[in-house]
Design a protein around this motif. Sequence first.
Motif, short mmCIF file in Angstrom:
data_model
loop_
_atom_site.label_atom_id
_atom_site.label_comp_id
_atom_site.label_asym_id
_atom_site.label_seq_id
_atom_site.Cartn_x
_atom_site.Cartn_y
_atom_site.Cartn_z
N VAL A 289 24.68 -34.44 10.73
CA VAL A 289 23.09 -34.55 11.02
C VAL A 289 22.80 -33.37 11.75
CG1 VAL A 289 21.43 -36.30 12.08
CG2 VAL A 289 23.29 -37.21 10.44
N LEU A 290 23.38 -33.26 12.93
CA LEU A 290 23.14 -32.16 13.85
C LEU A 290 22.84 -30.77 13.31
CD1 LEU A 290 25.00 -32.74 16.95
CD2 LEU A 290 22.65 -33.17 16.70
N ALA A 319 14.58 -31.48 20.76
CA ALA A 319 13.82 -32.93 20.63
C ALA A 319 13.80 -33.44 19.38
CB ALA A 319 12.42 -32.33 20.89
N ALA A 320 14.47 -32.69 18.41
CA ALA A 320 14.70 -33.36 17.00
C ALA A 320 15.78 -34.14 17.20
CB ALA A 320 14.73 -32.35 15.90
N ASP A 355 17.05 -40.76 9.18
CA ASP A 355 16.17 -40.87 10.44
C ASP A 355 15.43 -39.53 10.78
OD1 ASP A 355 17.28 -43.08 10.98
OD2 ASP A 355 18.99 -42.62 11.60
N ALA A 356 15.62 -38.38 10.04
CA ALA A 356 15.31 -37.30 10.44
C ALA A 356 13.77 -37.06 10.04
CB ALA A 356 16.27 -35.97 9.88
N THR A 362 6.47 -36.35 14.49
CA THR A 362 6.39 -36.20 15.88
C THR A 362 6.55 -34.92 16.73
OG1 THR A 362 8.85 -36.69 15.84
CG2 THR A 362 7.66 -38.56 16.00
N LEU A 363 7.12 -34.12 15.82
CA LEU A 363 7.28 -32.54 16.47
C LEU A 363 6.60 -31.78 15.91
CD1 LEU A 363 11.34 -32.41 16.88
CD2 LEU A 363 9.78 -33.40 18.20
N ARG A 364 5.56 -32.25 15.08
CA ARG A 364 4.41 -31.05 14.32
C ARG A 364 3.69 -30.28 15.38
NH1 ARG A 364 0.74 -34.04 10.14
NH2 ARG A 364 0.34 -35.21 12.06
#
Length: 487
Positions: A289-290, A319-320, A355-356, A362-364
Amino acid sequence: MGRVTAPSPVTPVPPADLPGTLGALRAAGHAYRTVKQELRDNLLARMRSGADRFPGIVGYDDTVLPEVERALLAGHDMVLLGERGQGKTRLIRSLVGLLDEWTPVIAGSVLNEHPLHPLTPASRALVAEAGDDLPVAWLHRSMRYGEKLATPDTSVGDLIGDVDPIRIAQGRTLGDPETIHFGLVPRTNRGVFAVNELPDLAERIQVALLNVLEERDIQVRGYQLRLPLDLFLVASANPEDYTNRGRIITPLKDRFGAEVRTHYPVDLDLELALIRQEADLVAEVPEHVLEVLARFARAVRESPSVDPRSGVSARFAIAAAETVAAAALRRAGLLAAAEPAEGMRPEAPVARVGDAVSVTSTLRGKVEFESGEEGREAEVLGHLLRTATAETFRARLAGLDLSGFTALVDEDAVIETGELVSSAELLRQVGTVPGLAKVLDRLGLGDAPTPEQAAAGVEFVLEGLHLTRRLGKDVTDSGRTRYGGRA
């Protein structure tokens, strides 16, 4: 590169055996050195011993750090040029670690004056009067760092100093140095001073720094004060602004002895190392996932839809990872709200590739898009995330026989997963799958993975098979994801 952390605000207590007077300091054989001599000598000592010169700085060993070291050895003030989130401030703050741990100062001196090298007339008079009985204080290197984030409203008084009207009212003359309230730069005398985003300073403020860099004197309210400051000045800037066509005056550029270009991590391994070092994860995030998030950050950075002049900060990937971990923790908390069956343990928080998806919204705001992409931001990020997932799937599981997973479903059967589907429920649907052990081993989940880790591996395979057009996928109105049928 790395997350910015300021020096500790807690003042360390000096050892009791340090000299307390000027006479004791001389008897101990202490010799005065400038800040740049300190940096040079201590850097050479670390080189000779093989110690880590810049702890916590990732990805710059063969590119940026050699240039920084050459600047330090040459005694050059320097400017770091790079887009946002490349660890410029972190690197600047790490320079403090190359100073002596403790350095003597004249007790009570605002300018941290060395007892063997007083600057102001008042300190010189004090040294002459007290002689060897002059009290000596000791300053820790963490207190020898000054920093100013350049803003358009920064004044000369903030950086250099200004006349104190109260002292004028007490009867001192305007030309008396004692009338000056010194700014941040003089107060960092015998230390490292950093100006972040230097071009954001107004031009008249940039002019005020010229004498500090070259002549080492300051000018306040129309009169010149000869003050040979001893400091190492370093600045950061965006390359686009650091030109005479941008917002920097050419004479100031000429005063810096070295310009060092920073960059984002050059390869995937360094991006991953940075995430592992800096991310504060509230749940377990498996390596695959990382890797998806690291590839995603690099894909966003290289996308023609994103403005390359602003860059995509390393904080984006960090942050992701933290957001994905938070999604796993949220799932565990919500599933625990429903009373588990007797004998069943509560869900442990382990992130899955699904979950990604929340990251794209949220990070847009961390990404500056080209003007033609207005309204398509989420679509662009979603496409890049799917691309990063497919690339990770191929890289991690290439050559494995995954027919056991495709055989789980046919035209009618489906496997349902999603944000609030428990690991036990997902594994119950899957049952025993040929090849699952090899998949989990390839994903680095070990010989005895927990149910949550196994579920994370299964979901990754299902998503990868869908993205490589070997499995169908459908998202329900309730947010659940169903894998099954033809792609």
